[in-house]
Design a protein around this motif. Structure first.
Motif, mmCIF file in Angstrom:
data_model
loop_
_atom_site.group_PDB
_atom_site.id
_atom_site.type_symbol
_atom_site.label_atom_id
_atom_site.label_comp_id
_atom_site.label_asym_id
_atom_site.label_seq_id
_atom_site.Cartn_x
_atom_site.Cartn_y
_atom_site.Cartn_z
ATOM 1 N N ARG A 6 7.923 43.037 46.545
ATOM 2 C CA ARG A 6 8.408 43.624 47.794
ATOM 3 C C ARG A 6 7.285 43.936 48.777
ATOM 4 O O ARG A 6 7.481 43.886 49.978
ATOM 5 N N LEU A 7 6.106 44.255 48.285
ATOM 6 C CA LEU A 7 4.993 44.629 49.154
ATOM 7 C C LEU A 7 4.197 43.440 49.679
ATOM 8 O O LEU A 7 3.387 43.586 50.571
ATOM 9 N N TYR A 32 16.718 35.542 56.384
ATOM 10 C CA TYR A 32 15.477 35.366 55.625
ATOM 11 C C TYR A 32 14.325 36.140 56.267
ATOM 12 O O TYR A 32 13.661 36.940 55.614
ATOM 13 N N GLU A 33 14.090 35.899 57.548
ATOM 14 C CA GLU A 33 12.964 36.557 58.222
ATOM 15 C C GLU A 33 13.136 38.072 58.278
ATOM 16 O O GLU A 33 12.176 38.818 58.089
ATOM 17 N N GLU A 34 14.344 38.540 58.539
ATOM 18 C CA GLU A 34 14.590 39.989 58.576
ATOM 19 C C GLU A 34 14.330 40.629 57.217
ATOM 20 O O GLU A 34 13.738 41.697 57.124
ATOM 21 N N MET A 35 14.751 39.960 56.151
ATOM 22 C CA MET A 35 14.563 40.515 54.808
ATOM 23 C C MET A 35 13.095 40.520 54.421
ATOM 24 O O MET A 35 12.587 41.516 53.901
ATOM 25 N N ILE A 36 12.380 39.440 54.688
ATOM 26 C CA ILE A 36 10.949 39.382 54.369
ATOM 27 C C ILE A 36 10.208 40.500 55.097
ATOM 28 O O ILE A 36 9.353 41.185 54.536
ATOM 29 N N ALA A 38 11.430 43.361 56.198
ATOM 30 C CA ALA A 38 11.894 44.698 55.814
ATOM 31 C C ALA A 38 11.577 45.086 54.377
ATOM 32 O O ALA A 38 11.547 46.281 54.054
ATOM 33 N N LEU A 39 11.340 44.133 53.502
ATOM 34 C CA LEU A 39 11.175 44.431 52.065
ATOM 35 C C LEU A 39 10.161 45.535 51.744
ATOM 36 O O LEU A 39 10.457 46.404 50.929
#
Length: 114
Positions: A6-7, A32-36, A38-39
């Motif tokens: 996640r980091l 995809y981009e939003e999740m990457i 925000a993780l």
């Protein structure tokens, strides 16, 4: 699920399909981009904090190169029933998560699959 993934944006990209979509418990749709992006700030991103505890993992092959994965998870005392679709495209060696959705389990409900 772990903080190391996640980091790190570069590590987190590996298991996610470029066409990845997540639908959160709130109904929000994540790309995809939003999740990457925000993780690192989402639950489970703190190396010293609580971790996701998966159990009862099962998979069903829906078609060549497409698997439906189901499991239960606990995070900070909260339970959920995540579902995801993993795909492996022709010529690729790795499976990638294409779709993910987790449904919270109300308190007191049993751990059986529904």
């Amino acid at each position: 699920m772990g903080p190391a993934v996640r980091l790190s944006r570069s590590i987190a990209k590996t298991p996610l399909d470029p066409e990845f979509v997540k639908v959160g418990a709130s109904g929000r749709r994540w790309t995809y981009e939003e999740m990457i992006a925000a993780l690192p700030g989402r639950d489970g991103g703190d190396a010293d904090g609580p971790r996701f505890e998966p159990s009862r993992m099962t998979g069903v092959v829906l078609a060549p190169g497409l698997v439906h994965l189901t499991y239960e998870s606990v995070f900070g005392g909260n339970r959920a029933r995540p579902r995801s679709l993993w795909r492996r495209r022709s010529g690729e060696t790795s499976w990638r998560m294409y779709y993910h959705q987790a449904t919270p389990v109300p308190g007191g409900e049993g751990s059986e699959h529904s």
